[in-house]
Every structure is written in C-alpha cells, then in structure tokens.
Design an enzyme around this catalytic site. Structure first.
Site, mmCIF file in Angstrom:
data_model
loop_
_atom_site.group_PDB
_atom_site.id
_atom_site.type_symbol
_atom_site.label_atom_id
_atom_site.label_comp_id
_atom_site.label_asym_id
_atom_site.label_seq_id
_atom_site.Cartn_x
_atom_site.Cartn_y
_atom_site.Cartn_z
ATOM 1 N N HIS A 16 -0.173 -73.245 -36.330
ATOM 2 C CA HIS A 16 0.772 -74.086 -35.599
ATOM 3 C C HIS A 16 0.625 -73.801 -34.106
ATOM 4 C CE1 HIS A 16 4.589 -75.479 -33.935
ATOM 5 N NE2 HIS A 16 4.701 -76.265 -35.002
ATOM 6 N N ASP A 18 2.587 -73.539 -31.543
ATOM 7 C CA ASP A 18 3.467 -72.509 -30.971
ATOM 8 C C ASP A 18 3.084 -71.121 -31.463
ATOM 9 O OD1 ASP A 18 4.979 -74.393 -29.573
ATOM 10 O OD2 ASP A 18 6.336 -74.718 -31.260
ATOM 11 N N LYS A 19 2.651 -71.033 -32.711
ATOM 12 C CA LYS A 19 2.249 -69.731 -33.252
ATOM 13 C C LYS A 19 0.907 -69.276 -32.687
ATOM 14 C CE LYS A 19 5.488 -68.194 -34.924
ATOM 15 N NZ LYS A 19 5.864 -66.938 -34.304
ATOM 16 N N GLU A 44 3.369 -65.248 -21.160
ATOM 17 C CA GLU A 44 3.622 -66.552 -21.766
ATOM 18 C C GLU A 44 2.301 -67.303 -21.905
ATOM 19 O OE1 GLU A 44 6.607 -66.877 -22.712
ATOM 20 O OE2 GLU A 44 7.649 -65.448 -21.423
ATOM 21 N N GLU A 57 4.233 -61.712 -15.948
ATOM 22 C CA GLU A 57 4.283 -60.551 -15.060
ATOM 23 C C GLU A 57 3.863 -59.299 -15.819
ATOM 24 O OE1 GLU A 57 6.398 -63.839 -14.477
ATOM 25 O OE2 GLU A 57 7.402 -62.362 -15.716
ATOM 26 N N LYS A 177 2.983 -76.403 -42.122
ATOM 27 C CA LYS A 177 4.424 -76.124 -42.089
ATOM 28 C C LYS A 177 4.969 -76.172 -43.508
ATOM 29 C CE LYS A 177 6.820 -77.890 -38.633
ATOM 30 N NZ LYS A 177 7.450 -78.859 -37.693
ATOM 31 N N PHE A 245 -3.007 -85.967 -41.976
ATOM 32 C CA PHE A 245 -2.738 -84.855 -41.047
ATOM 33 C C PHE A 245 -4.079 -84.191 -40.726
ATOM 34 C CE2 PHE A 245 0.103 -80.796 -40.456
ATOM 35 C CZ PHE A 245 -0.252 -80.762 -39.121
ATOM 36 N N ASP A 253 -0.497 -81.211 -30.670
ATOM 37 C CA ASP A 253 0.804 -80.966 -30.046
ATOM 38 C C ASP A 253 0.679 -79.703 -29.208
ATOM 39 O OD1 ASP A 253 3.452 -81.108 -29.368
ATOM 40 O OD2 ASP A 253 4.213 -80.456 -31.310
ATOM 41 N N ALA A 254 1.201 -79.713 -28.004
ATOM 42 C CA ALA A 254 1.140 -78.532 -27.150
ATOM 43 C C ALA A 254 1.930 -77.382 -27.758
ATOM 44 C CB ALA A 254 1.675 -78.865 -25.753
ATOM 45 N N ARG A 259 8.836 -70.516 -29.057
ATOM 46 C CA ARG A 259 9.593 -71.694 -29.482
ATOM 47 C C ARG A 259 9.958 -71.673 -30.969
ATOM 48 N NH1 ARG A 259 7.462 -77.270 -26.785
ATOM 49 N NH2 ARG A 259 5.639 -76.876 -28.092
ATOM 50 N N LYS A 260 9.547 -70.642 -31.683
ATOM 51 C CA LYS A 260 9.828 -70.585 -33.118
ATOM 52 C C LYS A 260 10.654 -69.349 -33.460
ATOM 53 C CE LYS A 260 8.043 -74.413 -34.520
ATOM 54 N NZ LYS A 260 8.258 -75.035 -33.203
ATOM 55 N N LYS A 280 6.172 -59.785 -25.138
ATOM 56 C CA LYS A 280 7.012 -58.826 -24.427
ATOM 57 C C LYS A 280 6.730 -57.408 -24.889
ATOM 58 C CE LYS A 280 10.685 -62.262 -23.980
ATOM 59 N NZ LYS A 280 12.060 -62.662 -24.346
ATOM 60 N N LYS A 284 11.561 -54.529 -23.285
ATOM 61 C CA LYS A 284 12.378 -55.732 -23.318
ATOM 62 C C LYS A 284 13.237 -55.694 -24.582
ATOM 63 C CE LYS A 284 9.346 -57.200 -20.154
ATOM 64 N NZ LYS A 284 8.374 -56.272 -19.533
ATOM 65 N N ASP A 286 15.098 -57.849 -25.841
ATOM 66 C CA ASP A 286 14.970 -59.032 -26.689
ATOM 67 C C ASP A 286 14.163 -58.687 -27.931
ATOM 68 O OD1 ASP A 286 16.391 -60.934 -25.307
ATOM 69 O OD2 ASP A 286 14.690 -61.615 -24.126
#
Length: 411
Positions: A16, A18-19, A44, A57, A177, A245, A253-254, A259-260, A280, A284, A286
């Site tokens: 995917h 995003d992955k 990123e 960074e 998916k 597909f 798709d970008a 995002r997941k 990260k 961090k 998060d």
C-alpha cells in the site's frame, strides 16, 4: 460496554502506498540508529508515480553535523536503503520501480530549540520529544491479546504477501487491503459476517477463469486464517469489488508516512492519541510511550487483572515525567482501575515512565523499526522474536503489586 454488536477493522499490505512510505521512513530510522543509538530522527516520506521524496530533521554522530554536512558516504547509503526497501516490497512496475524511480533527499539538521528541550543536561533528565497523549490497549479476544477483527485482517494480508514472495501466488501484486467484520455476542466473536479483500493483480485476473482462480485463492486464504467456526454460508465475501485492480501502489495513489495510524494500532477498538509512529526515533513519545502503554495493557490482561484494558499517558515537550497515567478496564477489572494505576507506579524497574526509562526498559535504541511498519506494531512476532513491548515479563510484578487487593476482590 456493549455485549452484542458488529465490529469491523481493516488492514493494508506492505505494498500500500502509505505503507511503502512508512517502511522507507523506518528503514532510515534503522540506518541512523545503527550508526548512532542516540540519533534523532524525524523522517517523512512521500511516494508517488516513479518518485520517492524524503523530508525531515535529523541529528547523529557519523550521519550529519550541526551545519548540515553529511558524513562521507552516508547520502549513497540513504539512497541505497530507499531503493532496497522498495525492491524488497516487490515493486518492479513501469509506474514504480526500485531501480528507475526518481529519489530526492531533503533531510536537514534538527532544530536546536527542540534539541535543548529533549537532551539531558546538568540536573535535567531527557525530556519528551513532543507533547501529546498516547494510548495502549489489550483484550482477550485472541492469543496475542489483540482485537480479533484487526488480527485476522493483518493475517490475511501477511499470508498473501508470503505467497506472493514465494511464488505460490504469482498473480498477486504488492498493493492489497483487507477488512473483517465480526458479530460479537456476550463480548465474544461468534461469526464473520463480511470480509473484504481488494488486491492488485496481474493482467487478465479480472475476468473469466483467471478471475475465478484469484477469488478461489483469496477465499482459501481466509479459510486458513479465520477459525472455521466463524465462517458460514452467511458470510459475505467482497473480493476486488470494483473489478480491475492492475494499477496500484504509489503509481495508483500517492503515499505518505503516518496515514495508517489505526491500522498500525488497534483497528478502531481503542482510542488513538493522534501521533504516527514510523520515521521517529524512540525519544519521540508518540512512538515509545505508545509502545510502553501497549506493554502495560498486555501484561495487565495476561496477569488476569482484566479482560480488556486501555491505558493513556500524556507528556509535555522537554519534560521527562509524564503528566498523567490513566487506566480503564471497561468494567472487566478484578480490582479497581485506580489500584492498577497505583500498582504500575509502584514498580521500580519501570523507572517512572520517563522517555529515557521507557527506552532503557524496552531496549528501543536499536534498529528494529522497519519490520514494525507493515501488518501492525502490536500483537505479532518479528523474525521469530516478540517485539520488546510484546513481552509478558511484567505479569508477576503486577500480581505482586496488587497482591492482597486482587485476592480480596476474588473472595
């Protein structure tokens, strides 16, 4: 807490878009931590048709100096890491190919103002890398103490990816998916009511005998993954419901890092603080605080103190001590939630849940993150070993800490 309901979770594969971005970002984290365990990384990634862009960074010995000058050879290592990650996923398509994609590296030095808040100095302990709230969760729906809907969604895609890589399913392409809907009665999953799988495929597998072969393969994977008692003639299957597909991945798709986040955590069965993990370093919170809260929640459920457990931590940037600790066992606890909170605070080896204590206790300053970036950060093994936040080595400490209170509750 409801007893009878339908619940759904989704997963997305390593291919995917995003992955793909998440895996590239975490591959960069691993590269930098392998050179400097105290490296600071916020990487990123953007992926799109024949293009990968890095931004963020960084700081670390043997990587980049404060003036932004790269150490000798590191820029080529970064590009090689990116291309190898895409190659391992399996992208050799006209619209996204590991050898021919355009690569752009825009990483730059970490802000000095962030660094002064995070770094330990004098009598100041290492502070959190950002403010925020983090959640961890565990439940007794599966052996790995994860929500069943998400667990099965992940495992369907892991099996399909393994078959693609081995050549057992050569008609599959990387972008896939899944989505699993289960019916719960008295809080337990009793039936799969609907299962969705959309998979990128080779040319021609959207019609005729080839389409039937693809559909039969996917149903066989589902039957192998889900317990037989959950499947029936009433289970609805939606396999490539849009039809074709063939165009997928970053060409279709970008993709962007982070995002997941619901796929990465608990499939919607628990709250999420909002921060993504991938790209990260473990200063961090998060990332590191989300890992310690999962660790705590899993050990609480494994210790028999509750059937479900949600834990929240909160931090302020530059401050080492967490602002709050919150435990919710959703009415399933053997003792009060406040007593479990007190038990956690009393366990000395946790070190007060400061960012440094978390990193030390779980051993997070290691290049272990690329393998977290697909199929979930929780409830699974990696290369034969549990991720450190999946260990159950706090069970006896928790039992000892609650001691007489738990026995009193049972009586």
């Amino acid at each position: 807490m409801r007893s009878n309901y339908l619940f759904t979770s989704e997963s997305v594969s390593e291919g995917h878009p995003d992955k793909v971005s998440d895996q590239i970002s975490d591959a960069i984290v691993d590269l930098f931590l392998s050179k400097d365990p105290e490296a600071r990384v916020a990487c990123e990634t953007l992926t799109t048709t024949q293009k990968v862009v890095l931004a963020g960074e960084i700081r670390g010995k043997g990587i980049m100096d404060e003036a932004g000058n790269w150490a000798p050879g590191i820029e080529q290592e970064i590009e090689d890491t990116v291309r190898n990650t895409v190659r391992e996923i399996g992208y050799e398509q006209d619209g996204f190919h590991w050898q021919t994609l355009d690569f752009s590296n825009n990483l730059h030095p970490q802000s000095a103002h962030i660094a002064q808040g995070v770094d330990a100095s004098g009598n100041k302990d290492e502070g959190a890398g950002d403010q925020g709230i983090m959640f961890g969760f565990a439940c007794d729906e599966t052996p790995d103490l994860m929500p069943a809907t998400l667990d099965y969604s992940h495992k369907i895609l892991e099996r399909m990816a393994a078959d693609r890589h081995s050549g057992a399913a050569p008609f599959l392409e990387p972008d896939t998916k899944s989505q699993v809907t289960l019916r719960f009665e008295n809080g337990k999953p009793v039936a799969a009511t609907a299962i969705v799988v959309s998979t990128q495929h080779g040319k021609g597998y959207d019609e005729g005998d080839k389409e039937a072969e693809l559909h039969a393969y996917v149903k066989k994977v589902i039957a192998d993954v889900l317990p037989a008692e959950l499947l029936s003639d009433e289970t609805e299957y939606h396999i490539n419901p849009t039809g074709s597909f063939e165009i997928g991945g970053p060409d279709g798709d970008a993709g962007l890092t982070g995002r997941k986040i619901i796929v990465d955590t608990y499939g919607g069965a628990a709250p999420h603080g909002g921060g993504a993990f991938s790209g990260k370093d473990p200063t961090k919170v998060d990332r590191s605080a989300a890992y310690i809260t999962r660790y705590l929640a899993k050990n609480i459920v494994a210790a028999g103190l509750a059937k479900r457990c949600t834990i929240q931590l909160a931090y302020a940037i530059g401050v080492s001590k967490p602002l709050s600790l919150y435990v919710d066992t959703h009415g399933t606890g053997r003792i009060g939630d406040d007593a479990i909170e007190a038990a956690i605070k009393s366990i000395d080896k946790l070190g007060g849940l400061t960012p440094r204590a978390i990193r030390t206790h779980l051993g997070l300053n290691k290049p272990i993150y690329k393998k977290t970036a697909a199929y979930g950060h929780f409830g699974r093994k990696a290369q034969g070993d549990f991720f450190p936040w999946e260990r159950l080595d706090l069970v006896e400490d928790l039992k000892a800490a609650v001691g007489a209170k738990a026995e009193t509750a049972d009586a």
